[in-house]
Design a protein around this motif. Structure first.
Motif, PDB file in Angstrom:
ATOM      1  N   UNK A 176       0.909  -0.821  -0.183  1.00  0.00           N
ATOM      2  CA  UNK A 176       0.290  -0.235   0.221  1.00  0.00           C
ATOM      3  C   UNK A 176       0.377   1.437  -0.313  1.00  0.00           C
ATOM      4  N   UNK A 177       2.098   1.138   0.893  1.00  0.00           N
ATOM      5  CA  UNK A 177       3.057   2.799   0.897  1.00  0.00           C
ATOM      6  C   UNK A 177       3.365   2.815  -0.880  1.00  0.00           C
ATOM      7  N   UNK A 178       3.939   1.295  -1.050  1.00  0.00           N
ATOM      8  CA  UNK A 178       4.386   1.705  -2.331  1.00  0.00           C
ATOM      9  C   UNK A 178       3.715   2.265  -3.373  1.00  0.00           C
ATOM     10  N   UNK A 179       1.938   1.692  -3.224  1.00  0.00           N
ATOM     11  CA  UNK A 179       1.550   2.404  -4.642  1.00  0.00           C
ATOM     12  C   UNK A 179       1.031   3.775  -4.401  1.00  0.00           C
ATOM     13  N   UNK A 180       1.246   4.368  -2.835  1.00  0.00           N
ATOM     14  CA  UNK A 180       0.553   5.239  -2.498  1.00  0.00           C
ATOM     15  C   UNK A 180       1.794   6.432  -3.036  1.00  0.00           C
ATOM     16  N   UNK A 181       2.978   5.869  -3.134  1.00  0.00           N
ATOM     17  CA  UNK A 181       4.454   6.703  -3.564  1.00  0.00           C
ATOM     18  C   UNK A 181       4.287   7.158  -5.408  1.00  0.00           C
ATOM     19  N   UNK A 182       3.723   5.539  -5.580  1.00  0.00           N
ATOM     20  CA  UNK A 182       3.704   5.939  -7.749  1.00  0.00           C
ATOM     21  C   UNK A 182       2.336   6.715  -7.385  1.00  0.00           C
ATOM     22  N   UNK A 183       1.087   6.276  -6.965  1.00  0.00           N
ATOM     23  CA  UNK A 183       0.343   6.649  -7.342  1.00  0.00           C
ATOM     24  C   UNK A 183       1.010   9.240  -6.920  1.00  0.00           C
ATOM     25  N   UNK A 184       1.292   9.609  -6.208  1.00  0.00           N
ATOM     26  CA  UNK A 184       1.902  10.743  -5.767  1.00  0.00           C
ATOM     27  C   UNK A 184       3.046  11.235  -6.821  1.00  0.00           C
ATOM     28  N   UNK A 185       3.801  10.453  -7.790  1.00  0.00           N
ATOM     29  CA  UNK A 185       4.944  10.740  -8.673  1.00  0.00           C
ATOM     30  C   UNK A 185       3.955  11.047  -9.624  1.00  0.00           C
ATOM     31  N   UNK A 186       2.626  10.349  -9.705  1.00  0.00           N
ATOM     32  CA  UNK A 186       2.044  10.286 -11.108  1.00  0.00           C
ATOM     33  C   UNK A 186       1.491  12.376 -10.717  1.00  0.00           C
ATOM     34  N   UNK A 187       0.498  12.138  -9.804  1.00  0.00           N
ATOM     35  CA  UNK A 187       0.244  13.261  -9.434  1.00  0.00           C
ATOM     36  C   UNK A 187       1.179  14.677  -9.244  1.00  0.00           C
ATOM     37  N   UNK A 188       2.091  14.160  -9.113  1.00  0.00           N
ATOM     38  CA  UNK A 188       3.530  15.365  -9.067  1.00  0.00           C
ATOM     39  C   UNK A 188       3.201  15.562 -10.595  1.00  0.00           C
ATOM     40  N   UNK A 189       3.656  14.388 -11.722  1.00  0.00           N
ATOM     41  CA  UNK A 189       4.116  14.943 -12.987  1.00  0.00           C
ATOM     42  C   UNK A 189       3.188  16.120 -13.371  1.00  0.00           C
ATOM     43  N   UNK A 190       1.915  16.160 -13.501  1.00  0.00           N
ATOM     44  CA  UNK A 190       0.872  17.044 -13.599  1.00  0.00           C
ATOM     45  C   UNK A 190       1.041  18.194 -13.158  1.00  0.00           C
TER      46      UNK A 190
END
Length: 190
Positions: A176-190
């Motif tokens: 779950x923390x890894x998925x949250x980290x990936x989602x945050x990276x995707x969100x930061x790219x926008x």
């Protein structure tokens, strides 16, 4: 029992039941022409097949040594009347006669033995002729034999699904923390 564990168990049960019901075969609804027949009839369902072409829809029903065909016009869904109908079932060539109730029927010379039976239907209706080919999946050939192989495959599948579910459940603190980290990276790219 927490929410995630219940969800994984429910998902495993749904997948198991889906895999267990794969072998069901149903002909198209409303193709029996018998308006007087009870909707909830009790008894054994007869083996059947469905085929269609640009001009006709056909439902074939096997009743022991008798085959019945219900033939409709594809566009109007009206029964075909006074046609010449021949059927080739795995080498058995049968000329079917029109019977009451808009049904074409004829006797089988011998029982069908294979699991996959090639079917070719020739319909001559006035100036129009059509050939329809399909394959009948004969599930009733081995109906008295219990398939241990199928049960073993289903059991192995369920065990694999449970093992995968348990693995994800036990590693949820890491995943779950890894998925949250990936989602945050995707969100930061926008």
């Amino acid at each position: 029992m927490n929410y995630l564990k219940r969800k994984l168990i429910l998902l495993s049960a749904v997948l198991f039941l889906s895999a267990a019901s794969v072998n069901l075969v149903i002909a198209g609804p409303g193709h029996d022409h018998d308006a007087g027949q009870a909707v909830n009839s009790v008894g054994v369902a007869l083996p059947r097949f469905y085929a269609e072409s640009d001009m006709y829809e056909v439902v074939g029903v096997f009743d022991e040594k008798l085959i019945r065909l219900y033939i409709d016009h594809f566009l109007t869904n009206k029964p075909v009347k006074a046609a010449q109908v021949n059927i080739d079932l795995d080498g058995q060539k049968i000329e079917l006669k029109e019977a009451p109730g808009n049904v074409y029927e004829g006797p089988l010379a011998k029982n069908l033995k294979g699991d996959l039976v090639p079917v070719t239907i020739t319909i001559i209706d006035g100036d129009v002729s059509d050939i329809i080919a399909t394959t009948f999946v004969n599930q009733h050939t081995n109906s008295t034999k219990f398939s241990w192989w199928l049960v073993a495959k289903l059991a192995i599948g369920v065990l694999v699904l449970l093992a995968i579910s348990w693995r994800f459940y036990s590693k949820r603190g890491q995943i779950i923390p890894k998925i949250q980290k990936i989602l945050m990276q995707i969100k930061d790219r926008k």
